[in-house]
Design a protein around this motif. Structure first.
Motif, PDB file in Angstrom:
ATOM      1  N   THR A 173       0.817  -1.217   0.000  1.00  0.00           N
ATOM      2  CA  THR A 173       0.000   0.000   0.000  1.00  0.00           C
ATOM      3  C   THR A 173       0.854   1.272   0.000  1.00  0.00           C
ATOM      4  OG1 THR A 173      -0.095   0.133   2.408  1.00  0.00           O
ATOM      5  CG2 THR A 173      -1.809  -1.193   1.298  1.00  0.00           C
ATOM      6  N   ASN A 189      -4.509   3.472   1.937  1.00  0.00           N
ATOM      7  CA  ASN A 189      -4.758   2.039   1.813  1.00  0.00           C
ATOM      8  C   ASN A 189      -4.994   1.591   0.376  1.00  0.00           C
ATOM      9  OD1 ASN A 189      -7.323   3.121   1.527  1.00  0.00           O
ATOM     10  ND2 ASN A 189      -8.144   2.228   3.421  1.00  0.00           N
ATOM     11  N   GLN A 190      -4.654   2.443  -0.577  1.00  0.00           N
ATOM     12  CA  GLN A 190      -4.592   2.025  -1.976  1.00  0.00           C
ATOM     13  C   GLN A 190      -3.279   1.285  -2.224  1.00  0.00           C
ATOM     14  OE1 GLN A 190      -4.966   5.899  -3.873  1.00  0.00           O
ATOM     15  NE2 GLN A 190      -6.743   5.160  -5.033  1.00  0.00           N
ATOM     16  N   PRO A 191      -3.222   0.410  -3.240  1.00  0.00           N
ATOM     17  CA  PRO A 191      -1.924  -0.130  -3.645  1.00  0.00           C
ATOM     18  C   PRO A 191      -1.041   1.003  -4.166  1.00  0.00           C
ATOM     19  CG  PRO A 191      -3.739  -1.333  -4.679  1.00  0.00           C
ATOM     20  CD  PRO A 191      -4.326  -0.098  -4.069  1.00  0.00           C
ATOM     21  N   ALA A 244      -8.956   0.839  -2.818  1.00  0.00           N
ATOM     22  CA  ALA A 244      -8.281   0.378  -1.597  1.00  0.00           C
ATOM     23  C   ALA A 244      -8.120  -1.130  -1.655  1.00  0.00           C
ATOM     24  CB  ALA A 244      -9.093   0.777  -0.371  1.00  0.00           C
ATOM     25  N   VAL A 245      -7.116  -1.651  -0.999  1.00  0.00           N
ATOM     26  CA  VAL A 245      -6.884  -3.091  -1.013  1.00  0.00           C
ATOM     27  C   VAL A 245      -7.996  -3.814  -0.246  1.00  0.00           C
ATOM     28  CG1 VAL A 245      -4.385  -2.808  -1.192  1.00  0.00           C
ATOM     29  CG2 VAL A 245      -5.429  -3.044   1.069  1.00  0.00           C
TER      30      VAL A 245
END
Length: 315
Positions: free
Chosen positions: A90, A137-139, A214-215
């Motif tokens: 992330t 919390n995105q890759p 987000a993951v």
């Protein structure tokens, strides 16, 4: 957190996307960020999708790699047991690497990667300050293979008893496609046709994203060992050469020349599809390639780490 970690979601994808955005600035606890959190993360030795632990176990065994089509070559690889990250790396995790001096610590980079970093005065991934790519919390996207390898080098310094690196292509495919010793699956979740509940990809006729989600938003689509986003969201670097699939897809590429466009000998394999790809790209068989530093499609290219014993074949 409960909304995002329920395997069978109670809310539609759009609501989970909003929940993840609300969670992002509150230190999303689903993945480790600080050194202390990384070092506390357990590595279970039971194959299961249960539990919230970050490192997901893949048992030792013989895995058939390739051969998805009738006329396609295949190879059976004997893989040692290993662990793979539950999610792609992330933004928050990568930022911790940067704060720790990730672009200044030569020891964490491969020799060719460090030479490239110095020559280009690289200090951050492509698109690092773009609003669409900065949610914690995105890759992380926009990372070259060299940068992904350096991040693993940082984590490797925190795990003296094990080896942290990118997964080989064989390890990635074994994670995505196999449920222990069962027959391999077309998709990480099984044989059901993909929907927005299974993966983040360009749905026909739907409202498609223009950036990674987000993951971990698609619990229905998790792999048998609990790894998520193995299909869709971002393409993921591996530590294998594109041209050596499937026969040498368990051999670790220790370093690689940057190469030039069209020089396939230096291509590294990427797997998993992305938020911009179609349903074909979310199959376990889907694969693509890129040069270690090629700046095409950086907007949907990330990585996840694996943990393995320190003995392995290098090239």
């Amino acid at each position: 957190v409960e909304i995002l970690t329920t395997p069978t979601p109670a809310l539609p994808f759009a609501e989970r996307l909003r929940a993840a955005a609300a969670l992002a600035p509150l230190d999303d606890p689903r993945f480790p960020v600080t050194v202390e959190q990384w070092q506390r993360e357990p590595r279970p030795t039971t194959f299961s999708a249960e539990g919230s632990h970050y490192w997901r176990f893949v048992p030792a065994g013989t895995y058939r790699i390739g051969g998805w089509e009738a006329d396609e070559a295949h190879a059976d690889h004997d893989l040692a047991a290993f662990w793979i990250a539950r999610y792609p790396t992330t933004v928050a995790q990568y930022q911790a690497f940067m704060v720790a001096g990730g672009y200044d610590q030569e020891d964490w980079w491969t020799p060719l990667g460090w030479a490239w970093r110095q020559e280009n005065n690289r200090t951050e991934p492509w698109g690092w300050n773009a609003v669409d790519y900065r949610q914690a919390n995105q890759p992380v996207i926009g990372v070259t293979w060299y940068e992904a390898m350096a991040f693993c080098g940082w984590l490797n310094s925190l795990y003296p008893e094990a080896s942290v690196r990118l997964p080989t292509e064989a390890e990635w495919e074994a994670t995505a496609a196999y449920a222990g010793n069962e027959t391999r699956r077309t998709y990480p979740w099984g044989e059901d046709a993909p929907t927005e509940e299974h993966a983040v990809y360009a749905h026909d006729g739907g409202d498609n994203l223009t950036h990674p989600a987000a993951v971990g938003l698609c619990g229905v689509g998790m792999a048998a060992n609990g790894a998520q986003d193995m299909a869709g969201n971002v393409w993921e670097w591996t530590q294998s050469r594109w041209l050596e699939y499937p026969s040498a897809s368990s051999t670790i590429v220790a370093d690689s020349e940057a190469g030039r466009y069209g020089d396939e000998a230096t291509y590294v394999s990427i797997r998993g599809g992305s938020y911009g790809g179609n349903s074909t790209n979310v199959r376990c068989a889907a694969r693509y390639r890129n040069h270690p530093v090629y700046d095409f499609s950086y907007y949907d290219q990330g990585f996840r780490c694996s943990v393995a014993p320190r003995f392995a074949r290098l090239c």
